[in-house]
Design an enzyme around this catalytic site. Structure first.
Site, PDB file in Angstrom:
ATOM      1  N   SER B  42      18.565  10.338  67.960  1.00 15.98           N
ATOM      2  CA  SER B  42      19.724   9.472  68.206  1.00 15.98           C
ATOM      3  C   SER B  42      20.008   9.277  69.684  1.00 15.98           C
ATOM      4  O   SER B  42      20.826   8.457  70.054  1.00 15.98           O
ATOM      5  CB  SER B  42      20.972  10.065  67.555  1.00 15.98           C
ATOM      6  OG  SER B  42      20.690  10.562  66.286  1.00 15.98           O
ATOM      7  N   GLU B  63      25.379  23.691  64.788  1.00 14.96           N
ATOM      8  CA  GLU B  63      25.971  23.461  66.097  1.00 14.96           C
ATOM      9  C   GLU B  63      26.639  24.699  66.674  1.00 14.96           C
ATOM     10  O   GLU B  63      26.585  24.947  67.889  1.00 14.96           O
ATOM     11  CB  GLU B  63      26.985  22.319  66.012  1.00 14.96           C
ATOM     12  CG  GLU B  63      26.369  20.959  65.641  1.00 14.96           C
ATOM     13  CD  GLU B  63      26.115  20.767  64.148  1.00 14.96           C
ATOM     14  OE1 GLU B  63      26.532  21.633  63.356  1.00 14.96           O
ATOM     15  OE2 GLU B  63      25.502  19.747  63.772  1.00 14.96           O
ATOM     16  N   PHE B  88      30.945  17.146  66.331  1.00  9.71           N
ATOM     17  CA  PHE B  88      30.232  18.416  66.170  1.00  9.71           C
ATOM     18  C   PHE B  88      30.140  19.161  67.497  1.00  9.71           C
ATOM     19  O   PHE B  88      29.917  20.366  67.527  1.00  9.71           O
ATOM     20  CB  PHE B  88      28.850  18.168  65.563  1.00  9.71           C
ATOM     21  CG  PHE B  88      28.870  17.156  64.438  1.00  9.71           C
ATOM     22  CD1 PHE B  88      29.841  17.247  63.439  1.00  9.71           C
ATOM     23  CD2 PHE B  88      27.982  16.104  64.389  1.00  9.71           C
ATOM     24  CE1 PHE B  88      29.908  16.311  62.418  1.00  9.71           C
ATOM     25  CE2 PHE B  88      28.034  15.152  63.372  1.00  9.71           C
ATOM     26  CZ  PHE B  88      28.997  15.258  62.391  1.00  9.71           C
ATOM     27  N   ARG B 172      26.558   6.156  72.823  1.00 13.20           N
ATOM     28  CA  ARG B 172      25.097   6.118  72.932  1.00 13.20           C
ATOM     29  C   ARG B 172      24.632   4.706  73.258  1.00 13.20           C
ATOM     30  O   ARG B 172      23.497   4.486  73.615  1.00 13.20           O
ATOM     31  CB  ARG B 172      24.455   6.561  71.608  1.00 13.20           C
ATOM     32  CG  ARG B 172      24.669   8.024  71.314  1.00 13.20           C
ATOM     33  CD  ARG B 172      24.010   8.419  70.013  1.00 13.20           C
ATOM     34  NE  ARG B 172      24.633   7.782  68.877  1.00 13.20           N
ATOM     35  CZ  ARG B 172      23.971   7.293  67.829  1.00 13.20           C
ATOM     36  NH1 ARG B 172      22.659   7.373  67.777  1.00 13.20           N
ATOM     37  NH2 ARG B 172      24.612   6.734  66.815  1.00 13.20           N
TER      38      ARG B 172
END
Ligand SMILES: Cc1ncc(C[n+]2csc(CCOP(=O)(O)OP(=O)(O)O)c2C)c(N)n1
Lengths: 277, 316
Positions: B42, B63, B88, B172
């Protein structure tokens, strides 16, 4: 539903799921396809549910902890009459009641909100415990991803379920051998998942997760004294060859030729089953 | 300052900048270690992982463990960079971050992606609207929100030697291009992108370019506003906030809950400095996120230029 009807139901789930994600143009198609068969068995008659009364207190419950497979669940629920089929086209659209990840407040028939992997395991344990406290003979089903089992929380829930003998909790692990960045072996090797659950005190079975007959048989063979884990050997993108063969198929673009091919494959599968009858 | 804002989109996606520079950082310094929790694909680091598994470590979907491992790597003399999606990287791992990293005095750089409505089609479960609040509450933490790709590259390199805990919040994808190559970014110093005497917008992340667009709308109406990119939410540039108060009206804008984020930080600074001007906050109010396209979500929750302009008009 008999076995053939369950197979047809599973094939329809795949078709509706593919179409629904195709309208948006992208999504978690492959991990939705790999749970179509188990959802078909559960919603095709095994679970005690009342589509006309989704909140019926005596119902069996399902936590789709790998919440990104929501579209497959929505297909099953719509076909069972929990809500109109035309809702399916609204997946992820503004104001929809069908978000990418499961939401108990939005969708009739969805028992738990999920999306943060691992959390559904604990919630399912709580639901099962509540059913026991109320002396209900209903059960809670849980569907986990194999990558999801990386989360420590899954194993905390596993300990808890054994400690409180939650024999009404039945977990499935969708063992499709892939997570987001690649295979489970290369990212975080889960080793023998059923051996791990067994060592946590669970009754375990390892079956072909693409075979509704095996799933039904496993459900009828669970323990009466311990929580049960059924590891489903599956394929990410199951039974839709175009999707299966994409190496990194976690979240994919589903449009144009790929979409057309995937729908054609789903329809062919359905036709074969219907003719066979 | 090298300002290039003209309302067009940033030429680079943040994920591409992150992937390229993470690998370059590792090449430049053998103590740099990049950790991720099955989210490399990602953020464009999957190839880096395959090429250099010594310095790019996939922790799987775990995580909390990843944060603890990062703490240990720092204690062992390494320079960990950690990435996962924002919820997360914050809510899910808060105690590990607070105790194993911050309280233990270790140095870790944490990147939480897809803040607030940027999580779009992943929906409400994936939208962190409280990560700034959580990280601000940690003593001596540095909290940054990236508004443009030039800034991202600069910050990634700048924090390599930074002591303590640094949290970087970013999309992103991309917003609008703001800074040209070579622009200087000083952590703890906000940047004035536009001058104006009628009001000041103090914004971070996605809301910076929305504020620039709002300034354009308002200029057409004869209202001239100052726009500040407060990319360091903590430590806050209190001098610049006081300076902005001289306009008589401050509007803060953040893709975050109004509780605990930039707006509250600015409000507190103003009141403690006895410098409170007119004041309005733009951000999420008593609601969770939901699924949908970013522009729909921005409009629904008032996280856009139109709402900034409207808020200023009404307050003046
Ligand atoms: C706590 C958490 N971490 C990361 C993610 C992002 N994420 C969504 S699905 C996924 C991979 C899941 O793999 P698996 O459980 O095997 O699901 P499947 O392959 O069956 O789709 C990841 C990392 C998440 N939703 N929740």
């Amino acid at each position: 539903m008999d076995i053939r009807e369950l197979e047809i139901f599973a094939a329809r789930i795949r078709l509706e799921t593919t179409k629904m994600i195709g309208i948006r143009g992208f999504g978690h198609l492959s991990g939705s396809l790999s749970v179509a068969d188990v959802l078909a068995v559960l919603y095709g008659g095994f679970m005690r549910i009342r589509p006309e009364e989704p909140g019926w207190p005596g119902r069996d419950k399902l936590v789709l902890s790998k919440g990104h497979a929501g579209p497959a669940l929505y297909s099953a629920l719509a076909m069972r009459g929990f809500f109109p089929m035309d809702w399916l086209a609204t997946l992820n659209q503004p104001g929809t009641r069908l978000p990418s990840h499961c939401d108990r407040l939005l969708t009739p028939g969805v028992d738990m909100t999920t999306g943060s992997l691992g959390q559904g395991a604990s919630a399912a344990a709580g639901l099962a415990l509540a059913q026991k406290m109320d002396n209900l003979d209903s059960r809670t089903f849980l569907i986990l991803g194999d990558g999801e089992c990386n989360e420590g929380q899954v194993w905390e829930a596993a300990l808890f379920a054994n400690q409180y003998k939650l024999s009404n909790l039945i977990a499935f692990v969708d063992y499709n051998k892939k997570q987001l960045d690649g295979t489970t072996a290369e990212v975080m090797d889960m080793g023998d998942i059923s051996a791990k659950f067994a060592s946590f005190g669970w009754h375990t079975q390892n079956i072909d997760g693409g075979c509704v007959k095996s799933i039904l048989a496993a459900l009828n063979a669970v323990s009466a004294d311990a929580p049960s884990c059924i590891v489903l050997n599956t394929i990410k993108g199951a039974k839709v060859p175009t999707v299966e063969k994409i190496e990194y198929n976690h979240h994919i673009v589903v449009e144009g030729d790929l979409l057309a091919a995937a729908i054609a494959e789903c329809e062919l599968e359905l036709q074969k089953l219907e003719v066979r009858g | 300052m090298n300002l290039i804002f003209d309302g067009s989109l940033d030429k680079l996606a943040f994920r591409a900048v992150f992937g390229e520079n993470m690998e370059a950082l590792a090449a430049a310094d053998s103590n740099v270690v990049y950790l991720d929790a099955d989210m490399m694909s990602s953020i464009d680091t999957r190839n880096f992982w395959k090429r250099n598994p010594q310095q790019a470590i996939n922790c799987g979907i775990a995580e909390a463990n990843m944060m603890g491992v990062a703490a240990g790597l720092s204690a062992g003399g390494k320079k960990p960079y950690v990435h996962t999606f924002g919820p997360f990287a914050s809510r899910r791992v808060y105690d590990q971050v607070v105790l194993s990293i911050a309280y233990a005095g270790l140095s870790v750089r944490i990147f939480g992606t897809d803040p607030g409505v940027a999580a779009a089609f992943n929906g409400g479960t994936h939208m962190p609207f409280e990560d700034l609040a959580l990280y601000r509450a940690i003593p001596r933490a540095t909290v940054i929100e990236i508004s443009d790709s030039t800034m991202l590259k600069n910050i990634m390199w700048q924090i390599k030697e930074r002591e303590g805990l640094t949290y970087v919040r970013m999309t992103r994808k991309n917003y609008h291009g703001i800074y040209g190559e070579g622009n200087d970014f000083k952590i703890g110093k906000g940047l004035v992108l536009r001058e104006g005497g009628d009001a000041a917008v103090i914004a971070c992340g996605m809301m910076v370019s929305e504020a620039m667009l709002a300034a354009e709308i308002l200029a057409g109406e004869g209202i001239h506003i100052k726009v500040i990119d407060m990319f360091t939410i903590k430590p806050l540039d209190v001098d610049l906030v006081r300076e902005a108060a001289k306009t008589g009206l401050i509007v803060t804008a953040e893709n975050h809950n109004i509780v605990g984020g930039l707006g509250e930080a600015v409000a507190t600074a103003l009141i403690e400095a006895n410098a409170a001007p007119g004041f309005r906050r733009i951000g999420m109010r008593e609601s969770f996120g939901e699924v949908g396209p970013v522009d729909y979500l921005q409009e629904k929750f008032g996280l856009n230029a139109e709402n900034i302009a409207k808020t200023i008009r009404e307050a003046l």
